[in-house]
Motif scaffolding. Sequence first.
Motif, mmCIF file in Angstrom:
data_model
loop_
_atom_site.group_PDB
_atom_site.id
_atom_site.type_symbol
_atom_site.label_atom_id
_atom_site.label_comp_id
_atom_site.label_asym_id
_atom_site.label_seq_id
_atom_site.Cartn_x
_atom_site.Cartn_y
_atom_site.Cartn_z
ATOM 1 N N ILE A 165 0.861 -1.180 0.000
ATOM 2 C CA ILE A 165 0.000 0.000 0.000
ATOM 3 C C ILE A 165 0.898 1.230 0.000
ATOM 4 N N LEU A 166 0.602 2.200 -0.858
ATOM 5 C CA LEU A 166 1.356 3.453 -0.915
ATOM 6 C C LEU A 166 0.415 4.592 -0.547
ATOM 7 N N ASN A 167 0.676 5.222 0.592
ATOM 8 C CA ASN A 167 -0.134 6.341 1.091
ATOM 9 C C ASN A 167 -1.632 6.026 1.084
ATOM 10 N N GLY A 168 -1.981 4.846 1.553
ATOM 11 C CA GLY A 168 -3.387 4.460 1.665
ATOM 12 C C GLY A 168 -3.993 3.872 0.411
ATOM 13 N N ARG A 169 -3.259 3.781 -0.672
ATOM 14 C CA ARG A 169 -3.771 3.243 -1.933
ATOM 15 C C ARG A 169 -3.023 1.952 -2.253
ATOM 16 N N VAL A 170 -3.770 0.912 -2.607
ATOM 17 C CA VAL A 170 -3.157 -0.374 -2.944
ATOM 18 C C VAL A 170 -2.405 -0.227 -4.265
ATOM 19 N N VAL A 171 -1.087 -0.526 -4.236
ATOM 20 C CA VAL A 171 -0.294 -0.459 -5.462
ATOM 21 C C VAL A 171 0.009 -1.857 -5.995
ATOM 22 N N ARG A 172 -0.075 -2.847 -5.100
ATOM 23 C CA ARG A 172 0.041 -4.228 -5.557
ATOM 24 C C ARG A 172 -0.783 -5.103 -4.616
ATOM 25 N N PHE A 173 -1.688 -5.850 -5.199
ATOM 26 C CA PHE A 173 -2.529 -6.747 -4.424
ATOM 27 C C PHE A 173 -1.709 -7.939 -3.955
ATOM 28 N N ALA A 174 -2.027 -8.438 -2.768
ATOM 29 C CA ALA A 174 -1.362 -9.636 -2.273
ATOM 30 C C ALA A 174 -1.911 -10.823 -3.054
ATOM 31 N N LYS A 175 -1.017 -11.621 -3.625
ATOM 32 C CA LYS A 175 -1.445 -12.798 -4.382
ATOM 33 C C LYS A 175 -1.534 -13.966 -3.407
#
Length: 180
Positions: A165-175
């Motif tokens: 998460i970057l500053n509250g926004r998901v940048v890569r989902f956990a697989k």
Amino acid sequence: MNEYQELPEEQIDINQADPATKEAREEPSTEENQKSVEDLLSEEKEKYVRLYAEFENYKKRTAKEKLEFFQFANQDMMVSMLAILDDFERALKEISKTDNEDLVKGVELIYQKFKNKLTEKGLQTMEVKPGDDFDVEHHEAITQIPAPSEELKGKIVDVVETGYILNGRVVRFAKVVIGQ
């Protein structure tokens, strides 16, 4: 000779003009004049207040956009660094199988420094572990397997790749792998 003759100003009498034009030239009474001035003043005041409110909203909106721009300006760079972070994690796993403690400590030190720098810039690791509920907004199911136990049905069985998460926004989902 000229068709139109000009009369000297002394000969023109305004009071002898057409009565309709005479009435149009008269000013409205002071009471009507006062009402119209107050109406105009209130209209102009309302226009000013609306314009001021629009400008304040504009300032807030542009300040928010500017802040978001600076927060997420380095998002592409951060996402590209995630592959390097994953490689460090894989390297640490493999190196820890060897007997060379100094090598493990050196790679771990570099890994921690790199991870701390990314964390300083707003990157956070998603804490996902087996047994957690599957959440579409944070997890990406790459496969489903028969659940090893009854309580793992519909839940996360294994984490294949860490999410960020970057500053509250998901940048890569956990697989993740989920049980059925």
